[in-house]
Write a protein that holds these residues in place. Structure first.
Motif, PDB file in Angstrom:
ATOM      1  N   SER A   1      -0.971  -1.266  -7.050  1.00 19.69           N
ATOM      2  CA  SER A   1       0.185  -1.352  -6.147  1.00 19.69           C
ATOM      3  C   SER A   1       0.303  -2.729  -5.513  1.00 19.69           C
ATOM      4  O   SER A   1       1.398  -3.300  -5.435  1.00 19.69           O
TER       5      SER A   1
ATOM      6  N   ALA B   1       1.086   4.313  -9.818  1.00 17.30           N
ATOM      7  CA  ALA B   1       1.108   3.251  -8.812  1.00 17.30           C
ATOM      8  C   ALA B   1       2.198   2.229  -9.091  1.00 17.30           C
ATOM      9  O   ALA B   1       2.776   1.658  -8.161  1.00 17.30           O
ATOM     10  N   THR B   2       2.504   2.005 -10.340  1.00 14.26           N
ATOM     11  CA  THR B   2       3.548   1.047 -10.703  1.00 14.26           C
ATOM     12  C   THR B   2       4.931   1.607 -10.419  1.00 14.26           C
ATOM     13  O   THR B   2       5.858   0.861 -10.058  1.00 14.26           O
TER      14      THR B   2
END
Length: 302
Positions: free
Chosen positions: A30, A67-68
């Motif tokens: 992140s 997270a992306t």
């Protein structure tokens, strides 16, 4: 799928007991994505692909994708024995990866026809946009790359980790002559920034950045300088940061990965150590790395 900007290769964090640390990985990815890379390459060389079992690999890819959150593409590494590579390719697709990086089948020396067959079968298993990695025992001929590019629709790129510019130029020219489909070439040498002026000389502008994992400020400053023609800044960063970093990296085999992890720890995120056969850097080398990061940040901010 078009790749652009700095390519981020996150490390794979482990906890004090040596187990995969998913919350730390999520934070690492992140934070990296927030800094502005062009793509995330999870569970690849910097992410200790070679040290993960299938269950860990699946969790790494899943965590990176989550997270992306769709902000940039996520590519996952795959390779090793052919059945394993196919299994990992399918797992990456199932976990939502956007593409694959086919790692070299290390320590296996077969003819080029066998290497082409290997890549074909892995690309077919994942059914994702696939980048081929030339490094180690995976050394391709121009004709082999052109055949893969022309005949396998989802093979979309070629990552060079050899630094043989004569060979790479012949590969590029042969591929461009053979197919008109979009096909990306990029520099995949360790600490790729050091050789980017040379790669740009033959038209290869994209590169992977291990430094982005622990010092995105330095990585992005270099990218801005090298793409914007600021030769003075490029020279200062190469001389003051990247060259001594490469000299430190070359002191011990495997430091191309373990120094990156040490750098992430120095910047405040405890991602643990590396798994055998890699070794963590000794304290003296960590102190040198810390000093290099300070110098690099100072140069990047001027």
């Amino acid at each position: 799928m078009r790749l652009d900007g700095v390519l981020f290769f996150p490390v794979t964090p482990f906890d004090p007991d040596g187990a995969l640390a998913e919350p730390t990985l999520a934070r690492h990815v992140s934070q990296g994505v927030a800094a502005g890379p062009g793509a995330v390459f999870a569970a690849c060389g910097t992410g200790e692909f070679n040290a993960l079992d299938l269950e860990e690999y699946t969790r790494v890819v899943s965590t990176a994708v989550t997270a992306t959150a769709g902000r940039v593409p996520v590519f996952a590494g795959t390779g090793g024995p052919l059945p394993t590579a196919r299994t990992l390719a399918r797992a990456a697709a199932a976990e939502g990866a956007d593409g694959l990086l086919v790692m070299p089948p290390y320590l296996v020396n077969g003819p080029i026809s066998g290497l082409v067959r290997y890549v074909r079968e892995v690309a077919a298993a994942g059914e994702l946009p696939t980048v081929v990695y030339q490094r180690g025992t995976a050394r391709f001929t121009p004709e082999a790359v052109a055949t893969l590019a022309a005949e396998v629709p989802n093979i979309v790129g070629f990552k060079d980790g050899l630094g043989d510019f004569d060979l790479l130029q012949r590969i590029i020219l042969t591929v461009r002559r053979t197919t008109t489909k979009p096909f990306t070439f990029f520099n995949g040498l360790p600490t790729a920034e050091l050789t980017m002026p040379a790669y740009r000389g033959i038209g290869v502008n994209l590169y992977s950045s291990a430094v982005f994992a622990f010092a995105p400020e330095i990585s992005l400053a270099f990218h801005k300088a090298v793409t914007g023609g600021d030769e003075g800044m490029v020279r200062r960063l190469l001389t003051g940061f990247y060259l001594p970093l490469v000299e430190l990296r070359d002191l011990v085999p495997g430091y191309a990965v373990s120094l990156v992890k040490a750098g992430v720890r120095l910047r405040g995120l405890d991602v643990g150590g590396v798994r055998a056969p890699l070794v963590d850097p000794i304290e003296e080398h960590v102190r040198v790395l810390e000093g290099l990061i300070e110098v690099g940040l100072e140069i990047a901010n001027t």
